[in-house]
Design a protein around this motif. Sequence first.
Motif, short mmCIF file in Angstrom:
data_model
loop_
_atom_site.label_atom_id
_atom_site.label_comp_id
_atom_site.label_asym_id
_atom_site.label_seq_id
_atom_site.Cartn_x
_atom_site.Cartn_y
_atom_site.Cartn_z
N THR A 1 0.75 -1.22 0.02
CA THR A 1 0.03 -0.07 0.12
C THR A 1 0.97 1.14 0.13
O THR A 1 1.81 1.33 1.00
N ARG A 2 0.87 1.97 -1.09
CA ARG A 2 1.64 3.20 -1.24
C ARG A 2 0.71 4.42 -1.31
O ARG A 2 -0.15 4.25 -2.40
N LEU A 3 1.33 5.59 -0.92
CA LEU A 3 0.71 7.02 -1.50
C LEU A 3 1.47 7.50 -2.27
O LEU A 3 2.64 7.78 -2.10
N HIS A 4 0.92 7.99 -3.44
CA HIS A 4 1.87 8.54 -4.56
C HIS A 4 1.31 10.02 -4.53
O HIS A 4 -0.03 10.45 -4.62
N TRP A 5 2.26 10.86 -4.85
CA TRP A 5 2.06 12.32 -5.35
C TRP A 5 2.39 12.33 -6.94
O TRP A 5 3.48 11.92 -7.22
N THR A 6 1.76 13.07 -7.48
CA THR A 6 1.74 13.32 -9.09
C THR A 6 1.10 14.57 -9.56
O THR A 6 0.21 14.94 -9.16
N VAL B 1 -8.33 7.66 -5.64
CA VAL B 1 -7.84 9.12 -5.84
C VAL B 1 -8.05 9.68 -4.51
O VAL B 1 -9.57 9.66 -4.06
N LEU B 2 -7.26 10.05 -3.54
CA LEU B 2 -7.49 10.54 -2.28
C LEU B 2 -7.64 12.03 -2.38
O LEU B 2 -8.07 12.76 -1.49
N ASP B 3 -6.85 12.85 -3.32
CA ASP B 3 -6.96 14.21 -3.55
C ASP B 3 -6.71 14.48 -5.08
O ASP B 3 -5.71 13.89 -5.70
N GLY B 4 -7.63 15.39 -5.46
CA GLY B 4 -7.24 15.93 -7.11
C GLY B 4 -8.20 15.01 -7.82
O GLY B 4 -9.40 14.31 -7.46
N ARG B 5 -8.01 15.07 -9.06
CA ARG B 5 -8.61 14.22 -10.23
C ARG B 5 -7.77 13.77 -10.97
O ARG B 5 -6.55 14.26 -11.44
N VAL B 6 -7.94 12.66 -11.55
CA VAL B 6 -7.05 11.66 -12.53
C VAL B 6 -7.93 11.22 -13.69
O VAL B 6 -9.08 10.60 -13.50
N GLU B 7 -7.45 11.47 -15.05
CA GLU B 7 -8.15 10.96 -15.92
C GLU B 7 -7.39 9.49 -16.34
O GLU B 7 -6.35 9.28 -16.37
N LEU C 1 -5.19 15.50 -13.61
CA LEU C 1 -5.45 16.69 -14.04
C LEU C 1 -5.30 17.77 -13.03
O LEU C 1 -5.95 18.03 -12.13
N GLY C 2 -4.10 18.28 -12.99
CA GLY C 2 -3.43 18.98 -12.06
C GLY C 2 -2.48 17.99 -11.06
O GLY C 2 -2.29 16.86 -11.35
N VAL C 3 -2.47 18.39 -9.71
CA VAL C 3 -1.89 18.02 -8.70
C VAL C 3 -2.71 16.65 -8.26
O VAL C 3 -4.13 16.83 -7.79
N ALA C 4 -2.23 15.64 -8.00
CA ALA C 4 -3.19 14.53 -7.16
C ALA C 4 -2.25 13.51 -6.34
O ALA C 4 -1.41 13.52 -6.48
N ARG C 5 -3.18 13.09 -5.30
CA ARG C 5 -2.84 12.07 -4.33
C ARG C 5 -3.39 10.88 -4.66
O ARG C 5 -4.64 10.67 -4.65
N VAL C 6 -2.69 9.51 -4.82
CA VAL C 6 -3.48 8.48 -5.00
C VAL C 6 -2.68 7.18 -4.19
O VAL C 6 -1.52 7.18 -3.86
#
Length: 103
Positions: free
Chosen positions: A28-33, A50-56, A89-94
């Motif tokens: 289990t890993r938390l990624h920032w991108t 997706v914990l924060d932000g939006r991802v396509e 789509l911008g900054v995301a934390r996954v």
Amino acid sequence: MKIIRSRSFTATRPWGALDIANMNGITTRLHWTDQPYKWHVNDGEEVFAVLDGRVEMRYREDGVERTTVLETGDVFYASVGTEHVAHPLGVARVLVVETQGSV
């Protein structure tokens, strides 16, 4: 015991990760991108939350490319063999749960 405030997590590079847990070979890993990943197929199943932000999320089913936008709180499950790529789509934390050592 750990408490992780995901919204304050950043990394020095896209897809930088914080290792949270390894439970019998499942990580289990938390990624920032803020940049896309690459098209890939995991060695096993993958859960992508997706914990924060939006991802396509782009994925292929029966050779056809499809896309969906994942909002904060959404979860994408990639079964074995699912080719996919994440484009924030911008900054995301996954939060990603997958077999240890998977792509």
